[in-house]
Design an enzyme around this catalytic site. Sequence first.
Site, short mmCIF file in Angstrom:
data_model
loop_
_atom_site.label_atom_id
_atom_site.label_comp_id
_atom_site.label_asym_id
_atom_site.label_seq_id
_atom_site.Cartn_x
_atom_site.Cartn_y
_atom_site.Cartn_z
N GLU A 125 0.82 -1.22 0.00
CA GLU A 125 0.00 0.00 0.00
C GLU A 125 0.85 1.27 0.00
O GLU A 125 0.45 2.29 -0.56
CB GLU A 125 -0.94 0.01 1.20
CG GLU A 125 -2.07 -1.02 1.13
CD GLU A 125 -1.68 -2.37 1.72
OE1 GLU A 125 -0.48 -2.58 2.01
OE2 GLU A 125 -2.58 -3.21 1.91
N LYS A 139 -17.86 -1.14 4.96
CA LYS A 139 -18.24 -2.14 3.96
C LYS A 139 -19.76 -2.17 3.74
O LYS A 139 -20.22 -2.38 2.62
CB LYS A 139 -17.75 -3.51 4.42
CG LYS A 139 -17.85 -4.58 3.35
CD LYS A 139 -17.28 -5.89 3.88
CE LYS A 139 -17.53 -7.03 2.91
NZ LYS A 139 -17.07 -8.30 3.47
N PHE A 193 -12.31 -7.35 13.40
CA PHE A 193 -11.18 -7.80 12.58
C PHE A 193 -10.78 -6.72 11.57
O PHE A 193 -11.61 -6.17 10.85
CB PHE A 193 -11.55 -9.10 11.85
CG PHE A 193 -10.44 -9.59 10.95
CD1 PHE A 193 -9.23 -10.01 11.48
CD2 PHE A 193 -10.61 -9.61 9.58
CE1 PHE A 193 -8.20 -10.44 10.65
CE2 PHE A 193 -9.59 -10.06 8.75
CZ PHE A 193 -8.38 -10.47 9.28
N GLN A 194 -9.51 -6.42 11.52
CA GLN A 194 -8.94 -5.42 10.61
C GLN A 194 -9.61 -4.05 10.75
O GLN A 194 -9.75 -3.32 9.79
CB GLN A 194 -8.97 -5.90 9.15
CG GLN A 194 -7.97 -7.04 8.92
CD GLN A 194 -7.71 -7.34 7.46
OE1 GLN A 194 -8.55 -7.10 6.60
NE2 GLN A 194 -6.54 -7.88 7.16
N MET A 242 24.02 9.57 3.26
CA MET A 242 23.84 10.89 3.88
C MET A 242 24.04 10.82 5.38
O MET A 242 24.67 11.69 5.99
CB MET A 242 22.46 11.45 3.53
CG MET A 242 22.24 12.87 4.00
SD MET A 242 23.44 14.02 3.29
CE MET A 242 22.58 14.56 1.82
#
Lengths: 575, 182
Positions: free
Chosen positions: A54, A166, A116-117, A475
């Site tokens: 993602e 959802k 969940f999630q 760096m």
Amino acid sequence: MNAEPRDGAQTLLKCLEAGGIEVMFGYSGGAALPIFDALETAGTKIKFVLARHEQGATHMADGYARATGKPACVLVTSGPGAGNTITGIMTAHMDSVPMVIISGQQVTWMLGKDAFQEADIFGITMPIVKHSYLVKDAADIPRVTKEAIYLATSGRPGPVLIDMPKNISQGPCDAPLDAEIDLPGYNPEKAYEIDSKDVEAVAAALAKSERPLILAGHGAMLAHAGPELKELAETARIPVCNTLLGKGIFDETHELALGMLGMHGTAYANKAVCEADLIFNIGSRFDDRIIGQPDKFGKNATIIHVDIDPSEMGKMIQPDLKIVGDAKVVLAELNKHIKALPTESWLATLDGYKKRFPLSYKIQGGLKMQHVLDVWDRLTESNSIVATDVGQHQMWSAQFNKSKAPWNWISSGGAGTMGFGFPAAIGAQLGRPDDVVIAVVGDGGFQMTLCELATAVLQKLPLKILVLNNHFLGMVRQWQELFFDNRTSGVDLEGNPDFVKLAEAYGAKGFQIKRPADIEKVLTRALEYTDGPCLINCEVVKEDNVFPMIPAGAALEDMITEKPKHRMEKPTGST
Amino acid sequence: MKNTIETSDRPVTITIPEPEYPLHTLSVLVNNKPGVLARIAQVFSRRGYNIESLVVSPAAEMDFSRMTIGARGEESGLDQIKAQCNKLIDVISCYDHTDDAVVSKELALVKISVGASSRGEALQIAEHFGCKTLDLAPESLVFMVTGDSGKLDAMVGMMQKFGIVELVRTGKVVMTRGNGLT
């Protein structure tokens, strides 16, 4: 009158398409299933690109927007899917990049119950978005979608998140597709109404100046103010320096151009800032990387600040004159009052600095990043789209890859996000398929998002991935060498893979550069290869330092152009 | 300096620290939507401003809420806070009324520990401040006092001698005088 019944997800996609969204980058998952299904059923023309992570999807959308000026969409699932977008959203927010992020979410009646999630992504992202929505009624989808695109692209652009439970995306939605925007607290049109008195005051200040300097930033780019800026600089004979994100808004090869200022900017740009009697900032936020020590910046100069965001006025530097507004509108108005200024001796002084303190590197002593980038610039006549990662290679690329036109330079400035460059280049190439795109990355940052090689190969993108491989986090190592008695801690990237074999494993073409003599030959072959992505691994010298350098928090006059003989104090300002 | 109030009946200590910075009163008109308060609170906390009082109520127009925020912090940061609040999409307007001509009111409920022997004196003080007695019990009294914040401070100070058991203040609300916009 009602056409076919729609669900929330189909409504969402139709509204995004109507709002001008052409590309969507993302990754699927349970809570986003209805939206992914709608990609098949809604008859949308939106192109969906499946990333491999993602974070990569967000940087692709970011690179697409920075190369085209158009917003892209990110589509992810709830919980970890949404969580993985944080770095990408923050990066876009810091650099004012338009983006619409759609995250799937648990069903509304489970919110707050650790389902969940489930993650409160609306709350988590609050400080790093321009605005955000949690949609709890499908009837709101058309309005929310229209507002999100409008907010992302207007005024000072930025990311806008839409969290879509959802049951809302799956449930029916019979709301009309066209909705009215309802944003009583948001008035970006004010930026186009400029008070002519303010503009006349700026013109009067310029007329009095003997050593004026224009500082062009990302805001000038976002306002498409290039032609007006060029007219101002050429008519009034004012030299122009630019920020990292302002690269290209004023042709860096122009005789009046000084290139990038700031921590690793050109010596002549920084000297110009120190000696100018007027600094005209157009669309830069006076970032700590360009002002060094705030109370010493431009202390003998009249400071003029033009910015579309009122909250930038006086945030870092208190301006003597300010105009809140769109840079293009302000400059168009200002140009009506501008005549040639007697800047010949000032320009001659700066030309002297250009000759005395040029950007330089030594060709001897192994393969140098600067050399590779310099040859690329010559071979492409400074006309490729350059997307960089973050670190030494980024600064050298900013120095040696001259930007002639806007929208060709893509780099994470404010956030300094490692892992940005390669996926951003994918987004840029998708947005501008006919242009040459190069991802300039280090071995550190590339390994953070290299899984997107699969995405680049599947999309058959002819982009070049230039891995400037010093087997170090260069760096940080440079800072440790200069300020921490060369104690290299946590910077040795022992165990790097064979990047050429890795590219080949993904089905991409791999090239290798080991000696300076190979640079031109291999880069030419890479330019000729257009069957898909190719990776060029450059085994550069392990230890090299970027100069000029202004240690963080030091004043611009304390710039160093080479490694000092004495031990340096640790920087106290910024990071 | 610390102003500590010890009570006799219950070990309640109310500590009022000497303020380091002057109090600013901001009036913010916002969309009445979930999350708006969190967005505004983030602006204050990120810049080190302590919100001292906060009153949120429906505004005259439906769909909007009025927030009156009392906050302390460095003077130089306040312009930035106002600008950042105004930048929030859900904020319609944000004004600093610290130096404006405003009417300002606050309400406090004060519960003191007092038995029959000193009840008369407590009621006399309460009357002086125009308090309303909301509850009268054998060992305690609850007063309601309204007015500007200074008057409330004075009333609370006078009641200390009886022992303040509990104190609830609303935080002040302000409105500009005349035609000025709040």
